[in-house]
Design an enzyme around this catalytic site. Structure first.
Site, PDB file in Angstrom:
ATOM      1  CE  LYS A  91      -0.886   0.148   5.026  1.00 12.11           C
ATOM      2  NZ  LYS A  91      -0.404   1.488   5.329  1.00 12.11           N
ATOM      3  CG  ASP A  92       3.449   2.299   2.896  1.00 18.56           C
ATOM      4  OD1 ASP A  92       2.392   2.948   3.001  1.00 18.56           O
ATOM      5  OD2 ASP A  92       4.016   1.754   3.854  1.00 18.56           O
ATOM      6  NE  ARG A 140      -7.372   3.420   2.851  1.00 19.38           N
ATOM      7  CZ  ARG A 140      -7.742   2.716   3.912  1.00 19.38           C
ATOM      8  NH1 ARG A 140      -9.001   2.288   4.035  1.00 19.38           N
ATOM      9  NH2 ARG A 140      -6.871   2.440   4.868  1.00 19.38           N
ATOM     10  NE  ARG A 141      -6.577   3.110   7.811  1.00 17.66           N
ATOM     11  CZ  ARG A 141      -5.303   2.827   8.051  1.00 17.66           C
ATOM     12  NH1 ARG A 141      -4.504   3.760   8.553  1.00 17.66           N
ATOM     13  NH2 ARG A 141      -4.821   1.627   7.809  1.00 17.66           N
ATOM     14  NE  ARG A 158       3.611  10.301   9.122  1.00 18.39           N
ATOM     15  CZ  ARG A 158       4.598  10.992   8.573  1.00 18.39           C
ATOM     16  NH1 ARG A 158       4.443  12.267   8.284  1.00 18.39           N
ATOM     17  NH2 ARG A 158       5.758  10.406   8.296  1.00 18.39           N
ATOM     18  NE  ARG A 164       1.204   5.593  12.986  1.00 23.17           N
ATOM     19  CZ  ARG A 164       0.836   5.677  11.715  1.00 23.17           C
ATOM     20  NH1 ARG A 164      -0.383   5.335  11.354  1.00 23.17           N
ATOM     21  NH2 ARG A 164       1.676   6.084  10.798  1.00 23.17           N
ATOM     22  CB  CYS A 251      -0.471   9.784  -0.121  1.00 26.10           C
ATOM     23  SG  CYS A 251      -0.534   9.191   1.558  1.00 26.10           S
TER      24      CYS A 251
END
Length: 321
Positions: A91-92, A140-141, A158, A164, A251
């Site tokens: 995904k990155d 997106r989220r 981040r 996190r 992104c």
């Protein structure tokens, strides 16, 4: 920011370029073990490379250049021959790779869903109180969460996975959203309050899979990485990446896609483009023969563009997040 890319090659048969985060190293160590098991006499080493994305932690990804900030320096080392392969969370990895590089293989997918990690007593998105503060760095989220719960307050998040999780424990957020795959790989599965269904939060393109990037025409490395190749995941991710590529997104734009291949070789692709505040979402799906995964992705991109996604994308370009 100019980071120093290693110029000296380690003494090994195959060298993996990796970011230094716990998740990146877990992924690279797993790839190393697969390569060594396939050929026990093969010497495999990991070269840690700091990327721009690792160096700048106080700004949203959309402000510092998108997902490519996690791959640029590693790709420079690949092109220079300092490393032979790079392990990325797929995904990155941008859909447009630098000239001279290619995707050698895609590994079997882990759980594709997003995960809710929340303070005690919260077991699902629906349990969150009004105006709950949710940490996520993903547009997106953010867009999909606000479409479902416009009362939520979204805060940028981040840092590595451990950082996190600590911020939730400290009470800075009511909840955060992370990829289930990363939490499972790092042994934090017990922290997941809810694996959010894909019809609530459509995942990122390639989420849950690892992409192994290599030099074009490096046949020896291409052959070596095939021990990890998973054809069904490859087809699904090929459709998703073709959808993203067809939209020209990255992104800075809320784009999501998820493909599933059934036992009969039929591929179902769902794709979504959204306004960042969740007030408009364009979503559609397409089914076809998995052998034509790339064509399915391209066609679905054309469908959603025709339904107004072109206007949304133009709007986002004119007023970036």
């Amino acid at each position: 920011m100019n980071l120093t890319v290693p110029t000296t090659r380690l003494d090994a048969d195959l060298i993996i370029g990796s970011r230094g985060s716990a998740l990146a190293l877990w992924q690279s160590e797993w790839v190393k073990s697969q390569l060594e098991q396939a050929v026990p006499t093969r010497r495999v080493a990991i070269q840690i490379i700091k990327t721009t994305g690792d160096a700048i932690l106080d700004a949203p990804l959309s402000k510092i250049g998108g997902k490519g900030v996690f791959t640029k320096e590693i790709e420079e080392a690949l092109l220079a021959g300092v490393v032979d392969l790079a392990v990325h969370s797929l995904k990155d990895l941008p859909t447009r790779l630098p000239a001279g590089l290619t995707l050698g293989c895609v590994t079997r997918r882990e759980d594709v869903r997003d995960a809710l990690v929340a303070r005690e007593g919260v077991q699902s998105l629906d349990d969150l109180p009004p105006k709950a503060v949710i940490g996520t760095s993903s547009l997106r989220r953010q867009a999909q969460l606000l479409a479902r719960r416009p009362d939520l307050e979204l805060a940028d998040l981040r840092g590595n996975v451990g950082t996190r999780l600590q911020r939730v424990a400290e009470g800075r957020y009511d909840a955060i959203i992370l990829a289930s795959a990363g939490l499972v790989r790092l042994g934090f599965e017990s922290r997941i309050a809810q694996r959010i269904p894909t019809d609530v939060l459509l995942p990122a393109v390639g989420q849950g899979a690892l992409g192994i990037e290599i030099r074009e025409h490096d046949s020896a490395t291409q052959e070596a990485v095939q021990v990890m190749a998973h054809q069904t995941t490859w087809r699904a991710c090929e459709a998703e990446r073709a959808f993203l590529h067809g939209l020209g997104g990255g992104c800075q734009v809320p784009i999501a896609a998820h493909a599933v291949v059934d036992n009969e070789g039929r591929l179902r692709l769902r794709g979504l483009v959204a306004r960042t505040d969740g007030t408009r979402i364009i979503q559609d799906e397409l089914t076809g023969d998995a052998r034509f995964a790339e064509d399915i992705g391209k066609e679905l991109a054309e469908q959603v563009l025709g339904q107004g996604a072109d206007e949304l994308l133009a709007e986002l370009d004119a007023h970036p997040h």
